[in-house]
Design a protein around this motif. Sequence first.
Motif, PDB file in Angstrom:
ATOM      1  N   LYS A 216      10.153 -42.458  15.699  1.00  0.00           N
ATOM      2  CA  LYS A 216      10.455 -41.278  16.492  1.00  0.00           C
ATOM      3  C   LYS A 216      11.545 -41.663  17.492  1.00  0.00           C
ATOM      4  CE  LYS A 216       6.992 -42.167  20.105  1.00  0.00           C
ATOM      5  NZ  LYS A 216       5.866 -41.605  20.893  1.00  0.00           N
ATOM      6  N   PHE A 217      12.121 -40.670  18.136  1.00  0.00           N
ATOM      7  CA  PHE A 217      13.146 -40.931  19.145  1.00  0.00           C
ATOM      8  C   PHE A 217      12.476 -41.372  20.448  1.00  0.00           C
ATOM      9  CE2 PHE A 217      15.076 -37.923  16.182  1.00  0.00           C
ATOM     10  CZ  PHE A 217      16.208 -38.642  15.831  1.00  0.00           C
ATOM     11  N   ASN A 218      13.005 -42.438  21.035  1.00  0.00           N
ATOM     12  CA  ASN A 218      12.431 -43.002  22.253  1.00  0.00           C
ATOM     13  C   ASN A 218      13.133 -42.403  23.467  1.00  0.00           C
ATOM     14  OD1 ASN A 218      11.502 -44.567  24.383  1.00  0.00           O
ATOM     15  ND2 ASN A 218      11.446 -46.445  23.172  1.00  0.00           N
ATOM     16  N   LYS A 219      12.547 -41.353  24.020  1.00  0.00           N
ATOM     17  CA  LYS A 219      13.176 -40.639  25.133  1.00  0.00           C
ATOM     18  C   LYS A 219      13.153 -41.440  26.435  1.00  0.00           C
ATOM     19  CE  LYS A 219      10.615 -36.977  24.548  1.00  0.00           C
ATOM     20  NZ  LYS A 219      10.050 -35.599  24.674  1.00  0.00           N
ATOM     21  N   ASN A 220      12.413 -42.552  26.447  1.00  0.00           N
ATOM     22  CA  ASN A 220      12.403 -43.400  27.635  1.00  0.00           C
ATOM     23  C   ASN A 220      13.654 -44.275  27.740  1.00  0.00           C
ATOM     24  OD1 ASN A 220       9.849 -42.490  28.486  1.00  0.00           O
ATOM     25  ND2 ASN A 220       8.824 -43.947  27.126  1.00  0.00           N
ATOM     26  N   HIS A 221      14.384 -44.407  26.637  1.00  0.00           N
ATOM     27  CA  HIS A 221      15.541 -45.297  26.614  1.00  0.00           C
ATOM     28  C   HIS A 221      16.871 -44.565  26.469  1.00  0.00           C
ATOM     29  CE1 HIS A 221      12.403 -48.294  26.030  1.00  0.00           C
ATOM     30  NE2 HIS A 221      13.294 -49.229  26.302  1.00  0.00           N
TER      31      HIS A 221
END
Length: 307
Positions: A216-221
């Motif tokens: 999944k896309f890592n929205k924290n980075h």
Amino acid sequence: MPTNDLRENVITEIASFTLRKHLKNVLYDQENFYKILESISMNEITNKITFILQNNTLENLPNEILEVIFLFLENDDKSWLNINLCCKRFNEICNAYRYQEIPLTLNNKTFKYIFYQGQPGQYYLTLPKPENNISTYIAPSRMHGKDTDVITKWFKVRIDVNNLKLNTGDYRFTKSKGFSYHHMQTHVAYGSCFGCEAPHVADGHAKCDLTGTPFKFNKNHFGFKHEGYLSNGTWEFKENDQIVDLKGGGYCGWTTSTVAKNEDEAVAGGWFITLDLLLKNVDTASAAATSSSSDETADGKKGCEIY
């Protein structure tokens, strides 16, 4: 020795590549035309193929030869173009090189996932739904006749298996159409879209779809942003952050990763998107990847043997 099928098809393609490599020199040096042609060694080419078959490996071959082999054997949607002309053993050797099981760790749990190897040590994530992985530049109506829409479809995306970052500007496994004079571009970076119609008009669109993988896309980075002159843009994450829909444009404007520092980087792409593992999909996707790899290991032409 390689069979006739292998010699007449794969070797011919590699020989053709070698000839094209010298063509520029031939065009600009007519006096040495035949000398240049004589420098092309068919023995060297056939020896490379024999090496592959005898040693069961593609290691230590020049990258340009690897690229010719793969471009000849397959197209971007993973189907073999000339499977009936290729020997089973050559097919198996290519698959052993291309599909690599890489260990990944999540919450102290390690599993293996199969990535596609292009050049040695360069890996790609296969996108099960290429029709949902699109990036675009939408030509403004005032430029029609000069600019055309640029639409890029993604079949695989380059990934750093150590940190799960995607290179949004590696177009090796894409298909694209159109041309933009604005940026002199024939491709649009992954997870990006551009528009130039009018102030605050977000007519460019893009979509990234990781469903069918354990990522999944890592929205924290990273995140997304719109920039440009009188720009506008939106982005919406869906399906446990495995899908993102984007819009962007302006006069002119774009939407891309927040990691891209400026317009040039937005156009060129780079290591701008970071992924994460989706825990609930890990076991299923790992098994699916293994199955997919087995499915793609075709039998080749029946009765084709290497002596």
